[in-house]
Design an enzyme around this catalytic site. Structure first.
Site, PDB file in Angstrom:
ATOM      1  N   GLU A 224       0.880  -1.172   0.000  1.00 52.62           N
ATOM      2  CA  GLU A 224       0.000   0.000   0.000  1.00 52.62           C
ATOM      3  C   GLU A 224       0.913   1.216   0.000  1.00 52.62           C
ATOM      4  OE1 GLU A 224      -2.731   2.428   3.118  1.00 52.62           O
ATOM      5  OE2 GLU A 224      -2.877   0.246   3.232  1.00 52.62           O
ATOM      6  N   CYS A 261      -4.178   6.986   5.773  1.00 50.20           N
ATOM      7  CA  CYS A 261      -3.971   6.703   4.353  1.00 50.20           C
ATOM      8  C   CYS A 261      -5.208   7.001   3.515  1.00 50.20           C
ATOM      9  CB  CYS A 261      -3.548   5.251   4.169  1.00 50.20           C
ATOM     10  SG  CYS A 261      -4.610   4.071   5.016  1.00 50.20           S
TER      11      CYS A 261
END
Length: 488
Positions: A224, A261
């Protein structure tokens, strides 16, 4: 505290040697539940250490630790259920074209998984976080590369996991821990590492991804890397509830000092009175937000430099100026730009890159086509959000079309809510097109276990040689598809 190449090798080999101890699913699930209980029992000391290293605060850390324990227990339930093994049995069928032999398929663990901890989630995306929990649930030992922002906490959590392993006769090497940049490189290159999970920056993640692909035997790398998490506010939604949307946006983009995020980093807001009310509500709420501490000085420096560079662009306004607060803090802010500046390649592309911290970019659009042009230029994201009017949410007007327009951009499409707050649930998907992630998998939710498994089929194997999971009598009572019929 930096691990040497020899220490990395020892950690990986110890993890590799522990694979057999995870073969029994009952032992595996019990281990995960004991680990969760161990984290609960050590809560006070863990939170004190985490707060000293990250300054995230006891309230936030207490919630994150609870989430981490919940993840471990949730994966224990998944292990007990057994559906993740995806058992499929086909008996021979000579009438098929071509004829079907006896085939039995299920999934097996890949082997040692390298886990790279994240800075912004010292519990939930770190030593005992989702990558570790899902890998152990799959039957894969792990070696964790600790994040340099919380080394002491990493050691404490690893010790909790090792004690839990020992209670169930599992070698403590089933959870390895190494520190240091070079150790992270050695780890991804080690021939006994079978897969890797990473949460962090595009630069760091891409370097590891390339290293994983360049190995003599490439391995899956589930990274990620970064996400802008765009938000589209329709003209009807802004007219209907612009003030409410502005307040909600402010809360989402400043949550955790903007260090999530899934922070909304780009918001397409219509021109006109409704959009003006939204922006005023947003700026008022952000102005009232107290300065906060970022996780380390490197991140603080990058944030201050990043917002300064963006604010210098011509026609970029700062309704609330982001940047340095006190000596260690940063102030949240809002940048505004005409959407037309983002519709074509140029200097304004900087505004289409993630800026980690409490800032969002408001792009004011004058037509649906202008907004669509900006969306068409965006890279992959973890989330994409649309704020609709009540009529649009009921299926009228632009509603259905907008969901279809946003779906290619992200792994999770949010309607009339905000992307922050990633629920740990079976249907969750935390991933998206590159650069959000390097694979199509999720790192949150039950299906995260699929990253650490591979399918294998046995053809015409005698019943006495088959794994118990694949035998006709189904002695383990597993969910399966048997001769085309789904059995539960």
């Amino acid at each position: 505290m930096e691990a040497t190449a020899q220490e990395v090798d020892a950690a990986v080999r110890a993890a590799h040697a522990a694979r057999g101890a995870l073969a029994d699913r009952a032992v595996r699930s019990a281990f995960l539940r004991t680990a969760a209980a161990g984290l609960d029992a050590a809560r006070d000391g863990l939170i004190e250490t985490a707060d000293a290293e990250t300054a995230l605060g006891p309230v936030r850390l207490t919630g994150e630790l609870a989430r981490t324990g919940y993840q471990l227990r949730a994966f224990a339930d998944i292990v007990d259920e057994g559906a993740f093994l995806d058992v499929i049995v086909n008996h021979p069928d000579d009438t098929a074209t071509p004829p079907i032999p006896d085939l039995r398929r299920y999934k097996v663990p890949l082997g040692v998984v390298a886990v790279y901890s994240a800075s912004n989630f010292p519990f939930a995306f770190s030593v005992a976080g989702g990558d570790t929990a899902s890998a152990l649930a799959a039957g894969c030992p792990v070696v964790v590369k600790a994040h340099p922002d919380h080394p002491a906490l990493s050691e404490l959590v690893a010790e909790v996991l090792r004690r839990a392993a020992a209670e169930h006769g599992i070698p403590e090497g089933v959870v390895g821990l190494v520190h240091g940049f070079e150790a992270g490189i050695e780890l991804i290159r080690h021939p006994l590492v079978a897969a890797a999970g990473f949460t962090g920056s595009v630069r760091g993640g891409r370097a590891l991804f390339d290293a994983a692909a360049a190995r003599p035997v490439p391995i899956p790398f589930h990274g990620e890397l970064g996400s802008l998490n765009p938000v589209l506010v329709t003209e009807a939604a802004a007219a209907e509830r612009g003030e409410t949307i502005g307040v909600g946006l402010a809360a989402s983009m400043t949550l955790g000092v903007g260090q999530f995020c899934v922070k909304p980093g780009l918001v397409l807001v219509p021109s006109g009175a409704g959009g003006d009310r939204l922006v005023k509500s947003l700026t008022d709420a952000v102005s009232d937000t107290e300065a906060g501490v970022l996780l380390d000085h490197r991140m603080r420096d990058n944030f201050v430099a990043g917002v300064r560079e963006r604010a210098r662009l011509e026609e970029v306004d700062s309704p609330v100026t982001p940047g340095a607060g006190g000596e260690h803090t940063v102030s949240a802010g809002v940048l505004s730009v005409p959407a037309e500046k983002l519709a074509e390649e140029g200097a304004y592309d900087l505004l289409l890159e993630e800026c980690f911290g409490p800032v969002t970019v408001v792009a004011r659009y004058s037509s649906e086509g202008e907004a669509a042009a900006v969306l068409s230029r965006l890279p992959g994201n973890l989330t994409a959000t649309v704020q609709l009017s009540a009529e649009e949410a009921a299926g009228e007007g632009r509603g259905p079309g907008l969901l279809a327009e946003l779906t290619p951009l992200a792994g999770r499409v949010v309607v009339n809510a905000w992307p922050t707050g990633v629920a740990v649930a079976p249907a969750q998907h935390h991933g998206g097109p590159y650069p959000a992630t390097t694979s199509t998998s999720t790192s949150v939710g039950g299906t995260a276990i699929e990253r650490w498994l591979r399918p294998v089929a046995y053809q015409n194997a005698p019943a006495a040689l088959l794994p118990k999971e694949l035998r006709d009598e189904n002695p383990l009572g597993l969910p399966r598809r048997f001769n085309g019929v789904l059995e539960r």
